[in-house]
Design a protein around this motif. Structure first.
Motif, mmCIF file in Angstrom:
data_model
loop_
_atom_site.group_PDB
_atom_site.id
_atom_site.type_symbol
_atom_site.label_atom_id
_atom_site.label_comp_id
_atom_site.label_asym_id
_atom_site.label_seq_id
_atom_site.Cartn_x
_atom_site.Cartn_y
_atom_site.Cartn_z
ATOM 1 N N GLY A 109 -80.466 -38.806 32.100
ATOM 2 C CA GLY A 109 -80.182 -39.395 31.051
ATOM 3 C C GLY A 109 -81.365 -39.412 29.957
ATOM 4 N N GLY A 110 -81.303 -39.426 28.862
ATOM 5 C CA GLY A 110 -82.133 -39.508 27.800
ATOM 6 C C GLY A 110 -82.556 -38.037 27.421
ATOM 7 N N GLU A 111 -81.953 -36.988 28.041
ATOM 8 C CA GLU A 111 -82.271 -35.664 27.486
ATOM 9 C C GLU A 111 -81.026 -35.096 27.002
ATOM 10 N N ASN A 112 -81.187 -33.923 26.327
ATOM 11 C CA ASN A 112 -80.200 -33.308 25.582
ATOM 12 C C ASN A 112 -78.926 -33.050 26.263
ATOM 13 N N PHE A 113 -77.750 -33.602 25.916
ATOM 14 C CA PHE A 113 -76.476 -33.519 26.664
ATOM 15 C C PHE A 113 -75.930 -32.147 26.552
ATOM 16 N N ASN A 114 -75.759 -31.636 25.453
ATOM 17 C CA ASN A 114 -75.384 -30.181 25.264
ATOM 18 C C ASN A 114 -76.151 -29.034 26.204
ATOM 19 N N ASP A 115 -77.537 -29.245 26.158
ATOM 20 C CA ASP A 115 -78.300 -28.324 27.086
ATOM 21 C C ASP A 115 -77.787 -28.488 28.377
ATOM 22 N N GLN A 116 -77.682 -29.591 28.921
ATOM 23 C CA GLN A 116 -77.282 -29.671 30.284
ATOM 24 C C GLN A 116 -75.775 -29.091 30.426
ATOM 25 N N VAL A 117 -74.985 -29.253 29.557
ATOM 26 C CA VAL A 117 -73.653 -28.758 29.821
ATOM 27 C C VAL A 117 -73.996 -27.087 29.967
ATOM 28 N N LYS A 118 -74.660 -26.500 29.370
ATOM 29 C CA LYS A 118 -74.814 -25.148 29.272
ATOM 30 C C LYS A 118 -75.624 -24.513 30.707
ATOM 31 N N THR A 119 -76.500 -25.559 31.149
ATOM 32 C CA THR A 119 -77.098 -25.501 32.563
ATOM 33 C C THR A 119 -76.127 -25.736 33.610
ATOM 34 N N LEU A 120 -75.075 -26.624 33.512
ATOM 35 C CA LEU A 120 -74.112 -26.768 34.522
ATOM 36 C C LEU A 120 -73.073 -25.826 34.572
ATOM 37 N N GLU A 121 -72.928 -24.986 33.451
ATOM 38 C CA GLU A 121 -72.077 -23.891 33.578
ATOM 39 C C GLU A 121 -72.604 -22.530 34.269
ATOM 40 N N LYS A 122 -73.708 -22.534 34.527
ATOM 41 C CA LYS A 122 -74.454 -21.532 35.167
ATOM 42 C C LYS A 122 -74.206 -21.662 36.926
ATOM 43 N N ASP A 123 -73.291 -22.746 37.293
ATOM 44 C CA ASP A 123 -73.033 -22.962 38.668
ATOM 45 C C ASP A 123 -74.065 -23.095 39.539
ATOM 46 N N PRO A 124 -74.993 -23.901 39.560
ATOM 47 C CA PRO A 124 -76.241 -24.386 40.160
ATOM 48 C C PRO A 124 -75.570 -24.737 41.728
ATOM 49 N N HIS A 125 -76.587 -24.334 42.768
ATOM 50 C CA HIS A 125 -76.205 -24.697 44.040
ATOM 51 C C HIS A 125 -76.806 -26.293 44.438
ATOM 52 N N PHE A 126 -77.832 -26.649 43.725
ATOM 53 C CA PHE A 126 -78.276 -27.829 43.963
ATOM 54 C C PHE A 126 -78.179 -28.896 42.600
ATOM 55 N N ILE A 127 -77.777 -30.076 42.393
ATOM 56 C CA ILE A 127 -78.015 -30.866 41.470
ATOM 57 C C ILE A 127 -78.863 -32.128 41.743
ATOM 58 N N VAL A 128 -79.904 -32.284 41.055
ATOM 59 C CA VAL A 128 -80.726 -33.459 41.340
ATOM 60 C C VAL A 128 -80.583 -34.452 39.989
ATOM 61 N N ALA A 129 -80.107 -35.619 40.209
ATOM 62 C CA ALA A 129 -79.484 -36.305 38.973
ATOM 63 C C ALA A 129 -79.583 -37.932 39.122
#
Length: 449
Positions: A109-129
């Motif tokens: 939270g507190g970071e650019n939401f749209n940039d995170q959408v693009k990051t998630l579209e790259k199908d990461p194996h790990f998500i730390v959140a």
């Protein structure tokens, strides 16, 4: 026991050796084998015990050895209560994913939401959140958890205390399938909400408790000093900053205003000081913590934002300018020093407003602490005597009244009646009016019990 005894992949063992880890800690020794079997786990251990590695190694081993359930969904999700702890975990995870095909992303939270959408579209194996921001993306369909293999909750007690139960339940339901494994780590297993939540998330979990929540950290010296007021606390603080030999120091305060005020005051005195508070944006907080961890500043003044998860090896002293309201936070605060086998010092200033917190900490740690004095700065305040509660006073008063009443109302002796004449000799009592026999015959009244 050595890390090689776990049967880990050679690439993981190479990284472990490169990072300088030798024998596993107690939590690693017990948690890693269980996690590698695929069994659900609920575990507790004190701060600085190495639990991050206890879940990163099994997670990496699983991804290396097993095929993914789906091609696009993340395989591992690691949730933490705070942004700072998430960054810490992500940094350690990246050390193991470097040079592999596995991608890890950080969603805060507190970071650019749209940039995170693009990051998630790259199908990461790990998500730390952190739970809040991750559920925002989940609700909007920016990623799915149908193929999630491993859900890890770090400091679950803290997440629940911060009110993330709804978000955790949503994430759990989004990845509710029989092949998912869950690892839950908590500072204590005595947390009622953690145990209730474990029943919802975990299936026949193995329970591991390394020490109790109140176990004393033997590498940390705890000192307590009385303080009369805010001015007295500041005088004591300046004394310690002058008199103590420290590498780096963290000063914990209760409010943001005190954080900024103290940091400005110390900076004016020529001390290399930086402040961390909740009103800063995430980018500013990241920059401050990074500069402090690199040793660019000697003193960090903060609220409880920095009390958990940060592995700052060079912090030799922690000063509680104000005691925390929650006992567990005291343990986490002082746990920022004395890490990796180093010795640490904690100094706590106890004023009238801190007294209740101090007594609660004593009870929580099951210890009685003595107070020290600084020559020329001895406090007039010396604690608050325990007072009887109103309920107890009322009970005592009522008991006294009941006893007094009982004493005054002792049974009087029964008067004895002695007949000195036969019944036939007694005078006959006559009614003034004769009874009508007809009335007696017609009497139909019933008896009432």
């Amino acid at each position: 026991m050595l890390f090689s005894d776990f049967g880990l992949d050679k690439r993981l063992l190479s990284t472990v050796e490169h990072l300088g880890f030798q024998a596993p800690t107690d939590i690693q020794h017990q948690a890693i084998p269980v996690a590698m079997t695929g069994q659900d786990l609920i575990a507790s251990s004190k701060t600085g015990s190495g639990k991050t590695l206890a879940f990163i190694l099994p997670a990496m081993q699983r991804l290396i050895k097993n095929r993914a359930l789906t091609k696009r969904d993340p395989r591992v999700v690691i949730l933490t209560p705070t942004r700072e702890l998430a960054k810490q975990v992500f940094t350690q995870l990246r050390l193991f994913t470097a040079g592999t095909q596995f991608k890890a992303v950080l969603i805060l939270g507190g970071e650019n939401f749209n940039d995170q959408v693009k990051t998630l579209e790259k199908d990461p194996h790990f998500i730390v959140a952190t739970p809040g921001r991750l559920t925002d993306h989940l609700k909007q369909g920016h990623f799915y958890l149908h193929g999630l293999e491993l859900l890890i909750l770090d400091e679950a007690d803290r997440m629940l205390d911060l009110g993330f139960a709804k978000e955790l339940s949503l994430i759990n339901k989004a990845a509710d399938h029989r092949k998912r494994q869950t690892l839950l780590f908590s500072a204590t297993l005595d947390h009622a909400q953690v145990n209730d939540f474990a029943l919802e998330l975990l299936t026949k979990p193995k329970r591991i408790a390394i020490g109790a929540a109140h176990t004393e950290h033997k590498d940390i010296t705890k000192r307590f000093y009385f303080a009369d007021d805010l001015e007295h606390k500041e005088a004591l603080l300046h004394h310690f900053l002058t008199d103590e030999k420290y590498q780096q120091m963290i000063i914990f305060t209760a409010t943001r205003s005190d954080t900024e005020r103290l940091a400005n005051d110390l900076s004016k005195k020529g001390l290399s000081t930086v402040a961390l508070s909740g009103d800063l944006n995430q980018s500013q907080r990241n920059q401050i913590m990074e500069s402090f961890s690199k040793g660019q500043h000697k003193i960090l003044v903060t609220t409880d934002l920095a009390s958990r998860g940060l592995d700052l090896v060079n912090v030799s002293h922690v000063i509680n300018f104000d005691l925390p309201k929650h006992c567990e936070e005291f343990v986490h605060r002082i746990g920022r020093t004395g890490r990796a086998g180093n010795k640490g010092d904690s100094i706590s200033l106890v004023g009238p407003k801190d007294w209740t917190s101090f007594k609660n900490i004593e009870s929580f740690l099951q210890m009685n602490f003595d107070f020290s004095d600084v020559e020329g700065l001895k406090a007039k305040f010396s604690g608050i005597k325990a007072q009887e509660s109103k309920t107890k006073k009322a009970t005592v008063s009522n008991t006294k009244k009941i006893k007094a009443k009982a004493k005054n109302q002792q049974k009087k002796p029964m008067r004895k009646v002695v007949f000195t004449q036969d019944a036939g000799d007694l005078p006959v009592m006559r009614r003034k009016q004769k009874l009508d026999p007809n009335l007696i015959d017609k009497d139909t009244n019933e008896e009432v019990d």
